[in-house]
Scaffold this active site. Structure first.
Site, PDB file in Angstrom:
ATOM      1  N   ARG A  46     -10.981 -42.808 -69.063  1.00  0.00           N
ATOM      2  CA  ARG A  46     -11.162 -44.062 -68.326  1.00  0.00           C
ATOM      3  C   ARG A  46     -12.633 -44.414 -68.123  1.00  0.00           C
ATOM      4  NH1 ARG A  46      -7.123 -43.474 -63.359  1.00  0.00           N
ATOM      5  NH2 ARG A  46      -8.288 -41.554 -63.326  1.00  0.00           N
ATOM      6  N   HIS A 234       1.460 -18.725 -71.109  1.00  0.00           N
ATOM      7  CA  HIS A 234       0.694 -17.701 -71.835  1.00  0.00           C
ATOM      8  C   HIS A 234       1.331 -16.306 -71.778  1.00  0.00           C
ATOM      9  CE1 HIS A 234      -2.203 -20.820 -71.965  1.00  0.00           C
ATOM     10  NE2 HIS A 234      -2.836 -20.562 -70.846  1.00  0.00           N
TER      11      HIS A 234
HETATM   12  C1  BG6 Z   1      -5.575 -21.993 -68.972  1.00  0.00           C
HETATM   13  C2  BG6 Z   1      -5.340 -22.007 -67.484  1.00  0.00           C
HETATM   14  O1  BG6 Z   1      -4.409 -22.354 -69.646  1.00  0.00           O
HETATM   15  O2  BG6 Z   1      -5.981 -20.701 -69.371  1.00  0.00           O
HETATM   16  C3  BG6 Z   1      -6.598 -21.576 -66.755  1.00  0.00           C
HETATM   17  O3  BG6 Z   1      -4.962 -23.293 -67.077  1.00  0.00           O
HETATM   18  C4  BG6 Z   1      -7.095 -20.247 -67.266  1.00  0.00           C
HETATM   19  O4  BG6 Z   1      -6.374 -21.501 -65.346  1.00  0.00           O
HETATM   20  C5  BG6 Z   1      -7.201 -20.270 -68.791  1.00  0.00           C
HETATM   21  O5  BG6 Z   1      -8.371 -20.009 -66.715  1.00  0.00           O
HETATM   22  C6  BG6 Z   1      -7.511 -18.888 -69.322  1.00  0.00           C
HETATM   23  O6  BG6 Z   1      -7.787 -18.968 -70.694  1.00  0.00           O
HETATM   24  P1  BG6 Z   1      -8.741 -17.934 -71.411  1.00  0.00           P
HETATM   25  O7  BG6 Z   1      -8.665 -18.290 -72.856  1.00  0.00           O
HETATM   26  O8  BG6 Z   1     -10.100 -18.114 -70.810  1.00  0.00           O
HETATM   27  O9  BG6 Z   1      -8.173 -16.589 -71.098  1.00  0.00           O
END
Ligand code: BG6
Length: 489
Positions: A46, A234
């Protein structure tokens, strides 16, 4: 190999993910020659910026990575542009559609790095202009909704514009090298698969620990919490990669069918057992990486429009999951994740059962479990802990040492970021490492009763000091079973 020329439109183009992760990932692929000059990368948000204003933001974000290669940076920035658009207003959409029509041969990717509430508005507009036709794909960032009902609504509405084969639900953990390496390790070696079951594996631990707090994402995070932010996506994906049956091939549906079966086999956690099987925590002030840091509420109030005195959102979860099938019956999967923990480390530990009978005397020292440790970050690598004899004439003394493979030492170059692989997979049209709709639904079906149980209990998350491993109840959760969290790999 270079990918076909493409137009990649990033909605939420000025957001943290786009600036910190997506653009740097694209830059690295460009430097490696995988992105061809006819491609375009368009940030959309935006804010009333122009192309140059946006390029300046990207240049600043890339500075570290691009310092030594100013020519490459200049060439990359030529591919980058910006359009101010509001998903809920008409202004600018006609011109935007015309711009995309200029290169009809390009693969089109629409990356929705926005709040999920905007997914539907954006998709409807893209459909209105026919931008969903031909080689067009949409990428949906997690979380898809905040429970099963809202996820279904989003998937239905997006599905009216983009077919499932055009829809790429991203979980960047699937793009991490070590996660893909799990497939190679499990299915490319004869060694592990015969032992990969309840007969030989005692338990599995999956830890995703962060030292950062919620940073500037408080408004999003406070509505999500660690279960929705990390576990539903994840961590369950990691669990699936460990637990799935061997797929018949690497074809997208062969892999995703097997993951789905794992999700369907997860035992239900609800009001009846959540207090024994789950622990929630919330960080308080403490220290992280040598600095004193504020607690969650202070972090929230630093960005929130209205200040709060307390919040029931968890920044830490530990839980014990079980998979009800023949391969895994009785094998606990201990999961924990949290913000502001003692260390930034993500790893999967597969702990094997002890030998059935010891031939050694007490003087030899205790026998330890074999453990296979896959470290996702930092310092990606694989370790297999074995028992050996301590060298020398001092009698037979047992030692526990790792066969240790560090990716950096073995392969030199820095490991590519997960988004590098996944973004190009979208352009190539390969959905193997993306979540199919039914996977997302199955994951919510498991997560929803846990969230409902927590809400019904009315209990606040347990406080933990920043810079520790979370509330002591998390230690108790695993120690009740005579096991401990693995913290010195
Ligand atoms: C994201 C989450 O999907 O993954 C975050 O929303 C988190 O809160 C992040 O910090 C962690 O990813 P990575 O790759 O840094 O382990």
């Amino acid at each position: 190999l270079p990918v076909d020329t493409f137009d990649l439109v990033i909605f939420g183009g000025t957001g943290d993910l786009a600036v910190r992760k997506l653009l740097p990932a694209l830059f690295h692929r460009f430097v490696d020659g995988q992105i061809q000059p006819g491609s375009r990368i368009l940030g959309v948000a935006r804010e009333g910026l122009d192309d140059d204003g946006y390029r300046a933001q990207i240049r600043a974000a890339l500075n570290g990575a691009a310092e030594s290669q100013p020519d490459k940076l200049a060439a990359f920035l030529k591919l980058v542009g910006y359009r101010p658009l509001d998903a809920r207003k008409d202004d600018g959409w006609d011109d935007f559609a015309k711009l995309l029509a200029e290169r009809p041969g390009n693969v089109r990717v629409f990356y929705l790095s926005t709040s999920p509430e905007l997914f539907v508005d954006i998709c409807q507009r893209l459909g209105h202009y026919g931008l969903n036709q031909g080689e067009s794909r949409v990428v949906l960032e997690k979380p898809i909704g905040h429970d099963l009902v809202s996820a279904n609504r989003i998937n239905d509405d997006v599905g009216r514009v983009f077919a499932e084969s055009q829809t790429f639900r991203i979980d960047h953990y699937l793009g991490k090298e070590t996660v893909q390496n799990l497939l190679a390790l499990r299915f490319g070696n004869a060694l592990f698969e015969p032992l990969w079951n309840a007969g030989h594996i005692d338990h599995v631990q999956i830890t995703v620990a962060e030292t950062l707090g919620v940073e500037k994402r408080g408004p999003y995070y406070d509505h999500a919490g660690a279960l929705r932010d990390m576990v539903q996506n994840h961590m369950l994906q990691l669990l699936c990669m460990v637990a799935m049956e061997p797929p018949a091939s690497m074809s997208p549906d062969a892999v995703r069918d097997e993951k789905l079966k794992v999700l369907h086999s997860l035992k239900r956690i609800d009001e009846g057992n959540a207090s024994q099987l789950t622990v929630r925590g919330q960080y308080r002030a403490g220290a992280a990486e040598g600095h004193s840091v504020p607690g969650y509420i202070e972090d929230l109030n630093s960005t929130a429009k209205t200040k709060v005195e307390k919040s029931n959102t968890e920044t830490f979860v530990a839980l014990k999951a079980e998979i009800g099938n023949w391969r895994w019956a009785g094998v606990p999967f201990y999961l924990r994740t949290g913000k502001r923990l003692a260390e930034r480390v993500s790893e999967i530990v597969v702990a094997f059962k002890p030998v059935p009978h010891s031939i050694f005397t007490a003087a030899a020292g205790p026998l330890a479990q074999n453990r296979l440790v896959l470290r996702l970050q930092p310092d990606e690598g694989v370790k297999l802990w074995l028992t050996i004899k301590h060298p020398g004439p001092g009698g037979l003394r047992l030692r526990h040492v790792p066969l240790d493979m560090s990716f950096a030492e073995a392969f030199g170059a820095q490991q590519p970021d997960a988004y590098e692989r996944l973004l190009l997979d979208v352009v190539r049209g390969n959905p193997t490492l993306f979540m199919r709709r039914d996977e997302v639904e199955a994951a919510w079906r498991w997560a929803d009763p846990i969230l409902a149980a927590w809400a019904a209990s009315g209990e606040a998350p347990r406080p933990y000091t920043s810079g520790t491993w979370g509330p002591s109840a998390s230690v108790a959760l695993i120690e009740r079973d005579g096991r401990t969290w693995d913290e010195d790999n």
